[in-house]
Design a protein around this motif. Structure first.
Motif, PDB file in Angstrom:
ATOM      1  N   ASN A  23      50.687  35.950 -10.828  1.00  0.00           N
ATOM      2  CA  ASN A  23      51.600  35.515 -11.915  1.00  0.00           C
ATOM      3  C   ASN A  23      52.527  36.668 -12.448  1.00  0.00           C
ATOM      4  O   ASN A  23      53.609  36.454 -13.040  1.00  0.00           O
ATOM      5  N   TYR A  25      55.186  37.367 -10.276  1.00  0.00           N
ATOM      6  CA  TYR A  25      56.310  36.556 -10.027  1.00  0.00           C
ATOM      7  C   TYR A  25      57.107  36.502 -11.523  1.00  0.00           C
ATOM      8  O   TYR A  25      58.501  36.515 -11.647  1.00  0.00           O
ATOM      9  N   LYS A  26      56.551  36.638 -12.689  1.00  0.00           N
ATOM     10  CA  LYS A  26      57.156  36.945 -13.897  1.00  0.00           C
ATOM     11  C   LYS A  26      58.292  37.945 -13.936  1.00  0.00           C
ATOM     12  O   LYS A  26      59.305  37.942 -14.596  1.00  0.00           O
ATOM     13  N   GLU A  59      44.870  36.305  -9.508  1.00  0.00           N
ATOM     14  CA  GLU A  59      45.765  35.373 -10.045  1.00  0.00           C
ATOM     15  C   GLU A  59      46.520  35.827 -11.117  1.00  0.00           C
ATOM     16  O   GLU A  59      47.681  35.645 -11.283  1.00  0.00           O
TER      17      GLU A  59
END
Length: 463
Positions: A136, A139-140, A132
């Protein structure tokens, strides 16, 4: 079971006032090493020494460097060390652990055809929490979904396996749910190739162990062997990594080091990802590597790499577990045994009044045995090399006495070629798999050279 490889402080709010004073010193050394020349780093060894620290220290350095000099350390490394695997390694060391993996994934998917072996090494067998974090972070940094990237870059079994890994849905083991009957049922599904990836990805390690045992009981073959026979291509390797990371994580990591250095030519990209990513658990990986291959990771890397790339990899390893050139890993193995001894074993030792061997004596005895074994091996190799280097007098090619130009190599010269190849491989400490590969290559080349000379002898003579 899957293990966490990210530093514990990842994602936490940091307070530089609580940092060790050495953090500022390392930042200053990096800054000075990168700012005394007009182009490129002025003092490369100084920068390597200051940056190649353990994962936690590097995490603090990355944070503190921005505070002190108002510059992103990763961007500084990108500017100073652009290009090549050495440059990318320096950039990865300057990033937080999750962002370093994100950069590796991005690099693995650039150009035509994704480097699936890198994707498997990073994504297979991770904890739900770290998957996870990784999604994240991707994408950041790149404003794109990681699953969408995978779907756009790989196909077939590779895509299905990687997407199952990215689902991060490994279950928590419950004895009431993960029963022997459930394991038998899952083993049957795997044998029938039904939802194989989903079953293995969601199975907690304890249940996967039960499945493996049930599979062998039902089909008289291990789950690992069944995977090798049942799948083709890279998916077979990926599923093997997934199972290994759940059941034997340190041994699986050690095998990735070997894979990066196997065959002709080193996979520098895979090797640097192993060194950078596994640093938080590298002591145990080192011990597993030595147990499996009777060779330290330091020795393997020194035999495969050179120059600045070699220096930075060794520096990263030495930051956690220094190893002088030629030293054995025996002390690490002893420390590992002591550190991992659980409370049950301690109680059992007390009850039986067992007296453990003193640490220094144990290390010395093990080292002595290792030295004797090495000497015997070196002597055997030395005799073999001496024997096979007495090359036969019979000429192979070139029109010597009794041999026409273009004739096939005589059998004794062919045997010498094979024997000398094996001897050279042994002398250089190459592994058994590579011995076989080199022997086969020697055989193929001998026949190929003879055939080429035979086919072109007339044209050569006429010219």
């Amino acid at each position: 079971m899957p293990i966490n490889i990210y530093p514990n402080v990842l994602g936490e709010t940091l307070d530089s006032d609580a940092f060790d004073p050495d953090i500022d010193k390392y930042c200053q050394e990096i800054y000075e090493g990168c700012n005394k020349g007009s182009r490129g780093a002025n003092n490369v060894p100084q920068v390597i020494a200051a940056l190649a620290k353990d994962g936690l220290t590097r995490h603090y350095i990355q944070f503190r460097y921005k505070e002190l000099y108002d510059k992103d350390l990763a961007q500084v490394m990108r500017k100073e060390f652009s290009g090549g695997e050495f440059g990318f390694c320096m950039q990865a060391l300057a990033l937080p652990a999750d962002e370093a993996e994100v950069a590796m994934i991005k690099k693995a998917t650039l150009g035509v055809g994704a480097a699936v072996d890198i994707l498997y090494a990073i994504l297979c067998g991770r904890t739900n929490a770290e998957v996870e974090i990784l999604k994240n972070s991707y994408y950041k940094v790149y404003k794109k979904d990681l699953a969408a990237l995978i779907s756009s870059e790989v196909r077939g079994d590779n895509e299905r396996l990687l997407l199952n890994c990215l689902a991060a849905n490994e279950q928590t083991f419950l004895s009431s749910t993960h029963t022997h009957e459930k394991a038998m049922e899952d083993a049957e599904y795997i044998h029938d190739k039904t939802n194989v990836f989903e079953i293995i990805c969601t199975a907690p390690p304890e249940h996967l162990q039960q499945i493996s045992k049930a599979y062998q009981e039902q089909y008289n073959i291990t789950l690992e062997k069944a995977i090798e026979k049942g799948l083709g291509g890279k998916a077979k390797e990926g599923l093997g990594i997934l199972v290994g990371m759940k059941l034997e994580p340190y041994e699986t990591m050690a095998k990735l080091f070997k894979k990066a250095c196997a065959g002709i030519g080193t996979n520098d990209f895979l090797l640097l990802t192993c060194v950078v990513r596994f640093q938080t658990v590298i002591k145990r990986v080192m011990a597993a590597h030595f147990d499996l291959f009777n060779k330290t990771i330091h020795e393997r890397i020194r035999s495969e790499c050179s120059g600045k790339f070699l220096n930075v990899l060794i520096a990263v390893l030495d930051a956690v577990s220094p190893d002088e050139k030629g030293a054995t890993v025996t002390p690490i193995k002893v420390d590992k045994i002591i550190e991992e001894e659980d409370e049950d074993e301690k109680e059992e030792a007390k009850e039986t009044k067992a007296t453990p061997m003193p640490l220094k004596k144990a290390a010395a005895d093990t080292s002595t045995l290792s030295t004797r074994a090495r000497r015997r091996r070196e002597e055997a190799v030395r005799r073999l090399v001496t024997d096979v280097t007495r090359r036969p007098e019979t000429p192979v090619l070139g029109g010597g006495q009794g041999t026409a130009i273009g004739a096939k190599p005589p059998a004794e010269s062919h045997d010498w070629l094979v024997a000398s190849t094996v001897a050279t491989a042994l002398e250089r400490g190459l592994d058994r798999d590579l011995h076989s590969e080199l022997v086969q290559e020697a055989k193929d080349n001998a026949g190929r050279i003879g055939q080429i000379c035979h086919d072109h002898s007339d044209a050569f003579l006429n010219s």
